[in-house]
Design an enzyme around this catalytic site. Structure first.
Site, PDB file in Angstrom:
ATOM      1  N   GLY A  77     110.593  46.803 -34.027  1.00  0.00           N
ATOM      2  CA  GLY A  77     110.046  47.198 -32.724  1.00  0.00           C
ATOM      3  C   GLY A  77     108.785  46.413 -32.399  1.00  0.00           C
ATOM      4  O   GLY A  77     108.685  45.225 -32.679  1.00  0.00           O
ATOM      5  N   THR A  78     107.812  47.119 -31.816  1.00  0.00           N
ATOM      6  CA  THR A  78     106.572  46.471 -31.404  1.00  0.00           C
ATOM      7  C   THR A  78     105.595  46.450 -32.568  1.00  0.00           C
ATOM      8  O   THR A  78     105.429  47.466 -33.251  1.00  0.00           O
ATOM      9  CB  THR A  78     105.947  47.252 -30.222  1.00  0.00           C
ATOM     10  OG1 THR A  78     106.960  47.469 -29.242  1.00  0.00           O
ATOM     11  CG2 THR A  78     104.813  46.487 -29.591  1.00  0.00           C
ATOM     12  N   PHE A  79     104.946  45.309 -32.778  1.00  0.00           N
ATOM     13  CA  PHE A  79     103.969  45.198 -33.859  1.00  0.00           C
ATOM     14  C   PHE A  79     102.875  46.257 -33.697  1.00  0.00           C
ATOM     15  O   PHE A  79     102.400  46.519 -32.595  1.00  0.00           O
ATOM     16  CB  PHE A  79     103.329  43.795 -33.831  1.00  0.00           C
ATOM     17  CG  PHE A  79     103.742  42.969 -35.003  1.00  0.00           C
ATOM     18  CD1 PHE A  79     105.010  42.420 -35.060  1.00  0.00           C
ATOM     19  CD2 PHE A  79     102.878  42.763 -36.065  1.00  0.00           C
ATOM     20  CE1 PHE A  79     105.413  41.664 -36.150  1.00  0.00           C
ATOM     21  CE2 PHE A  79     103.253  42.011 -37.156  1.00  0.00           C
ATOM     22  CZ  PHE A  79     104.527  41.457 -37.208  1.00  0.00           C
ATOM     23  N   GLY A  80     102.503  46.867 -34.809  1.00  0.00           N
ATOM     24  CA  GLY A  80     101.433  47.873 -34.765  1.00  0.00           C
ATOM     25  C   GLY A  80     101.959  49.283 -34.931  1.00  0.00           C
ATOM     26  O   GLY A  80     101.197  50.202 -35.234  1.00  0.00           O
ATOM     27  N   GLY A  81     103.261  49.482 -34.686  1.00  0.00           N
ATOM     28  CA  GLY A  81     103.874  50.782 -34.971  1.00  0.00           C
ATOM     29  C   GLY A  81     103.498  51.883 -33.989  1.00  0.00           C
ATOM     30  O   GLY A  81     103.032  51.622 -32.873  1.00  0.00           O
ATOM     31  N   THR A  82     103.699  53.107 -34.434  1.00  0.00           N
ATOM     32  CA  THR A  82     103.601  54.285 -33.572  1.00  0.00           C
ATOM     33  C   THR A  82     102.180  54.540 -33.078  1.00  0.00           C
ATOM     34  O   THR A  82     101.945  54.720 -31.875  1.00  0.00           O
ATOM     35  CB  THR A  82     104.100  55.523 -34.347  1.00  0.00           C
ATOM     36  OG1 THR A  82     105.440  55.280 -34.765  1.00  0.00           O
ATOM     37  CG2 THR A  82     104.061  56.772 -33.475  1.00  0.00           C
ATOM     38  N   CYS A  83     101.232  54.584 -33.995  1.00  0.00           N
ATOM     39  CA  CYS A  83      99.873  55.010 -33.628  1.00  0.00           C
ATOM     40  C   CYS A  83      99.306  54.131 -32.525  1.00  0.00           C
ATOM     41  O   CYS A  83      98.805  54.619 -31.516  1.00  0.00           O
ATOM     42  CB  CYS A  83      98.976  54.989 -34.872  1.00  0.00           C
ATOM     43  SG  CYS A  83      97.310  55.569 -34.536  1.00  0.00           S
ATOM     44  N   HIS A 131      68.751  71.498 -34.329  1.00  0.00           N
ATOM     45  CA  HIS A 131      68.752  72.558 -33.326  1.00  0.00           C
ATOM     46  C   HIS A 131      68.507  71.958 -31.963  1.00  0.00           C
ATOM     47  O   HIS A 131      67.633  71.104 -31.828  1.00  0.00           O
ATOM     48  CB  HIS A 131      67.667  73.582 -33.655  1.00  0.00           C
ATOM     49  CG  HIS A 131      67.637  74.705 -32.656  1.00  0.00           C
ATOM     50  ND1 HIS A 131      68.606  75.688 -32.614  1.00  0.00           N
ATOM     51  CD2 HIS A 131      66.774  74.956 -31.644  1.00  0.00           C
ATOM     52  CE1 HIS A 131      68.325  76.521 -31.621  1.00  0.00           C
ATOM     53  NE2 HIS A 131      67.227  76.103 -31.011  1.00  0.00           N
TER      54      HIS A 131
HETATM   55  C1  LIG Z   1     102.538  60.992 -29.499  1.00  0.00           C
HETATM   56  C2  LIG Z   1     101.930  60.900 -30.878  1.00  0.00           C
HETATM   57  C3  LIG Z   1     100.583  61.108 -31.032  1.00  0.00           C
HETATM   58  C4  LIG Z   1     100.008  61.036 -32.300  1.00  0.00           C
HETATM   59  N1  LIG Z   1      98.670  61.271 -32.422  1.00  0.00           N
HETATM   60  C5  LIG Z   1      98.103  61.230 -33.642  1.00  0.00           C
HETATM   61  C6  LIG Z   1      96.714  61.477 -33.805  1.00  0.00           C
HETATM   62  O1  LIG Z   1      95.990  61.731 -32.845  1.00  0.00           O
HETATM   63  N2  LIG Z   1      96.201  61.425 -35.044  1.00  0.00           N
HETATM   64  C7  LIG Z   1      96.969  61.155 -36.139  1.00  0.00           C
HETATM   65  O2  LIG Z   1      96.448  61.140 -37.255  1.00  0.00           O
HETATM   66  N3  LIG Z   1      98.295  60.909 -36.014  1.00  0.00           N
HETATM   67  C8  LIG Z   1      98.868  60.949 -34.802  1.00  0.00           C
HETATM   68  N4  LIG Z   1     100.200  60.690 -34.669  1.00  0.00           N
HETATM   69  C9  LIG Z   1     100.972  60.356 -35.878  1.00  0.00           C
HETATM   70  C10 LIG Z   1     100.803  58.860 -36.241  1.00  0.00           C
HETATM   71  O3  LIG Z   1     101.111  58.066 -35.126  1.00  0.00           O
HETATM   72  C11 LIG Z   1     101.707  58.519 -37.427  1.00  0.00           C
HETATM   73  O4  LIG Z   1     101.437  59.379 -38.499  1.00  0.00           O
HETATM   74  C12 LIG Z   1     101.513  57.075 -37.897  1.00  0.00           C
HETATM   75  O5  LIG Z   1     101.576  56.173 -36.837  1.00  0.00           O
HETATM   76  C13 LIG Z   1     102.547  56.733 -38.961  1.00  0.00           C
HETATM   77  O6  LIG Z   1     102.366  55.406 -39.384  1.00  0.00           O
HETATM   78  P1  LIG Z   1     103.471  54.678 -40.255  1.00  0.00           P
HETATM   79  O7  LIG Z   1     102.878  53.342 -40.613  1.00  0.00           O
HETATM   80  O8  LIG Z   1     103.946  55.551 -41.314  1.00  0.00           O
HETATM   81  O9  LIG Z   1     104.699  54.469 -39.283  1.00  0.00           O
HETATM   82  P2  LIG Z   1     104.825  53.747 -37.871  1.00  0.00           P
HETATM   83  O10 LIG Z   1     103.507  53.444 -37.263  1.00  0.00           O
HETATM   84  O11 LIG Z   1     105.785  54.566 -37.092  1.00  0.00           O
HETATM   85  O12 LIG Z   1     105.453  52.315 -38.222  1.00  0.00           O
HETATM   86  C14 LIG Z   1     106.775  52.180 -38.597  1.00  0.00           C
HETATM   87  C15 LIG Z   1     107.276  50.841 -38.098  1.00  0.00           C
HETATM   88  O13 LIG Z   1     108.498  50.560 -38.760  1.00  0.00           O
HETATM   89  C16 LIG Z   1     109.389  49.971 -37.848  1.00  0.00           C
HETATM   90  N5  LIG Z   1     110.740  50.242 -38.372  1.00  0.00           N
HETATM   91  C17 LIG Z   1     111.354  51.440 -38.497  1.00  0.00           C
HETATM   92  N6  LIG Z   1     112.569  51.294 -39.060  1.00  0.00           N
HETATM   93  C18 LIG Z   1     112.729  49.981 -39.299  1.00  0.00           C
HETATM   94  C19 LIG Z   1     113.766  49.218 -39.849  1.00  0.00           C
HETATM   95  N7  LIG Z   1     114.903  49.774 -40.290  1.00  0.00           N
HETATM   96  N8  LIG Z   1     113.609  47.870 -39.926  1.00  0.00           N
HETATM   97  C20 LIG Z   1     112.464  47.289 -39.489  1.00  0.00           C
HETATM   98  N9  LIG Z   1     111.443  47.962 -38.955  1.00  0.00           N
HETATM   99  C21 LIG Z   1     111.560  49.286 -38.871  1.00  0.00           C
HETATM  100  C22 LIG Z   1     109.102  50.668 -36.534  1.00  0.00           C
HETATM  101  O14 LIG Z   1     109.511  49.892 -35.439  1.00  0.00           O
HETATM  102  C23 LIG Z   1     107.578  50.839 -36.608  1.00  0.00           C
HETATM  103  O15 LIG Z   1     106.907  49.774 -35.988  1.00  0.00           O
HETATM  104  C24 LIG Z   1     100.809  60.741 -33.423  1.00  0.00           C
HETATM  105  C25 LIG Z   1     102.173  60.511 -33.260  1.00  0.00           C
HETATM  106  C26 LIG Z   1     102.732  60.590 -31.998  1.00  0.00           C
HETATM  107  C27 LIG Z   1     104.193  60.342 -31.842  1.00  0.00           C
END
Ligand SMILES: Cc1cc2nc3c(=O)[nH]c(=O)nc-3n(C[C@H](O)[C@H](O)[C@H](O)COP(=O)(O)OP(=O)(O)OC[C@H]3O[C@@H](n4cnc5c(N)ncnc54)[C@H](O)[C@@H]3O)c2cc1C
Ligand SMILES: NC(=O)c1ccc[n+]([C@@H]2O[C@H](COP(=O)([O-])OP(=O)(O)OC[C@H]3O[C@@H](n4cnc5c(N)ncnc54)[C@H](O)[C@@H]3O)[C@@H](O)[C@H]2O)c1
Length: 467
Positions: free
Chosen positions: A37-43, A450
């Site tokens: 997907g997009t670089f940088g992931g969900t957060c 305070h």
């Molecule tokens: C709307 C929302 C708000 C949030 N707000 C907060 C917050 O305020 N504070 C907080 O602590 N957390 C928050 N979170 C949770 C936080 O975003 C996640 O816990 C965190 O981003 C997880 O990081 P990660 O690296 O595990 O996964 P991700 O950041 O999801 O990265 C996973 C990556 O792997 C890629 N991928 C998946 N499967 C495959 C595959 N088979 N092959 C190749 N690439 C793949 C995906 O495209 C993605 O880029 C929120 C989540 C959401 C949805």
């Protein structure tokens, strides 16, 4: 056609927290990064960061509604949704693009091969990558990091797939602000987006399966939030969503609840009923990797899966599903890859969280319900914001800090905050728990400015009756 198989020292799947592992210490490693997907992931792209940029904007938009009780009459002239949206993504999208550019083209990453495709295990330490043009390559390595995160759960509701619903992945990029929004779900995402959209003038309906919102919070916090939310939004508790359909521009969600059948009509539907780890799509089982019934990849204290040299971090393995946990685990995995003979364990003792809704909520440690269930001896104390000077300044009438402590040692067992800046107010309590500071030493052993907001914490600590 020849099927390319290439061996690396390390393969990282996912560029959320997984992308932060590589630094100059890996310069001698031959590394593959796989991202579908997009670089940088969900957060960065669809999670923490854009939501909080919307939340801050919503806080600004909501301020006039509460200011007249302070003697200041003000009103919102206009909410310019396209400008709000474009400010936020105008800042975020270039960061994601820059992160990609750095990994793909910067000389710092000449040892890194980026596969912009979807990975799937076919055997232990063997990943088949399907690229957007349909071609496939196999990558193998002695070390793997699974950082592939999770995705929104889509419940099995008849008609849902056909009405055109949104998830947190798409709702922030709406072309225009709807007049009415229905949110299915009652957790973090529902609470945050209800605040965002209602502050922008959207009529919000929240459909909850259970009898309270944010049910996993301490009961006192969940009850207070449910009461406040019900005064602002159309909150439907104890409702089962039986069907969804569309009539022109109107989406209808058919519910069954304590009063029988009912229908909610709106222009946009947001589904926010939880997230599920991407372990299934990655077919981790084919890679010899085990999962919990929830789908989370099982890891040991060192973040290693059952396969030697295969690590996992973040949402794919962590039931916390929080960015600060994913980042902590990424640092642990990074250390353990570099120091296989002096590995470190992850620290999940005191994981805090905050819900950036209105009012804000934050918590660390156990709830009173959990302490009761475990049969742990505890004392509790509550301090209202209304009882401290800054609470008077804000005219706050609903916020509080609730503490749970061991009466013998005075050590905190849990801290729960609902009220202004809860995510900031809680930090000294997280620190006390992490470093083993007891309640009375914490309250009496330092100055408290305070009349600052943290006096609500000081007073809650002093309210604890210890042995
Ligand atoms: C709307 C929302 C708000 C949030 N707000 C907060 C917050 O305020 N504070 C907080 O602590 N957390 C928050 N979170 C949770 C936080 O975003 C996640 O816990 C965190 O981003 C997880 O990081 P990660 O690296 O595990 O996964 P991700 O950041 O999801 O990265 C996973 C990556 O792997 C890629 N991928 C998946 N499967 C495959 C595959 N088979 N092959 C190749 N690439 C793949 C995906 O495209 C993605 O880029 C929120 C989540 C959401 C949805
Ligand atoms: N501020 C933050 O840290 C933050 C913000 C957003 C998301 N997140 C992370 O993302 C995760 C996912 O968030 P979420 O809000 O989707 O999940 P959640 O687990 O917080 O809440 C989902 C809620 O939906 C309810 N539900 C389940 N099925 C339902 C149905 N069919 N109809 C109505 N309600 C139903 C559940 O009972 C639950 O209360 C969170 O658990 C959190 O870890 C964190």
């Amino acid at each position: 056609m020849i099927h390319v198989v290439r061996n690396f020292d390390l393969v990282i799947i996912g560029t959320g927290s997984g992308n932060s592992i590589l630094d100059p210490r890996f310069a001698g490693w031959d590394v593959a990064v796989v991202e579908k997907g997009t670089f940088g992931g969900t957060c960065l792209n669809v999670g923490c960061i854009p939501t909080k940029m919307f939340v801050h904007t919503a806080d600004v938009a909501a301020t006039p509604a509460g200011s007249s009780r302070l003697g200041v009459d003000e009103h919102v002239d206009r909410v310019r949704w396209p400008d709000i949206r474009d400010r936020i993504f105008g800042r975020i999208d270039p960061i994601a693009a820059g992160g990609r550019e750095y990994r793909v083209n910067n000389a710092d990453n000449k040892n890194v091969t980026v596969y912009e495709g979807e990975g799937r295990f076919t055997a232990p330490k063997t990943l088949l990558v399907t690229l957007p043009d349909g071609t496939q390559e196999t990558v193998t390595a002695d070390k793997f990091v699974l950082a592939a995160g999770g995705r929104p759960v889509i419940p099995d509701v008849p008609g849902l797939a056909d009405v055109g619903f949104h998830t947190s992945d798409t709702i922030m990029r709406l072309a225009e602000l709807p007049r009415r929004l229905t949110i299915m779900g009652s957790g973090f995402i529902a609470a945050e987006f209800a605040h965002v959209f209602s502050s922008f003038g959207v009529e919000v309906t929240v459909v909850a399966r259970s009898g309270a919102l944010l049910r996993s919070e301490d009961d006192a916090v969940s009850a207070r939030f449910t009461e406040l939310a019900s005064a602002k939004w159309d909150v439907r508790l104890d409702r089962k969503t039986v069907r969804a359909d569309r009539d022109g521009d109107v989406i209808r969600v058919h519910l069954e609840g304590p009063g029988g059948a009912e229908t909610v009509e709106s222009d946009v539907l947001l589904v926010a009923v939880g997230r599920t780890p991407n372990s299934d799509l990655l077919d981790v089982t084919a890679g010899g990797i085990t999962t919990a019934p929830s789908g989370h990849v099982l890891v040991d204290d060192y973040q290693q899966t059952v396969v030697d040299g295969v690590y996992a971090l973040g949402d794919i393995s962590s039931p916390y599903e929080l960015k600060h946990v994913a980042n902590h685990e990424a640092r642990i995995v990074q250390h353990n890859l570099l120091n296989p003979n002096a590995r470190r364990a992850a620290d999940h003792r005191f994981v805090p969280h905050a819900v950036f809704t209105s009012p804000q909520i934050a918590a660390v440690g156990l709830t009173e319900r959990e302490l009761k269930a475990a049969g742990t001896r505890y004392v509790s104390a509550v301090q209202d914001y209304a009882g401290i000077a800054y609470g008077w300044a804000m005219e706050d009438t609903t916020g509080f800090v609730k503490l749970l402590a061991d009466p013998g040692t005075g050590l905190l067992l849990g801290a729960h905050v609902i009220g202004p800046q809860a995510s900031t107010v809680i930090q000294p309590l997280i620190q006390a728990m992490s470093f083993g500071l007891d309640a009375h030493r914490m309250a009496g052993g330092q100055y408290w400015i305070h009349p600052g907001m943290p006096e609500v914490v000081e007073n809650a600590l002093l309210n604890l009756t210890l042995d």
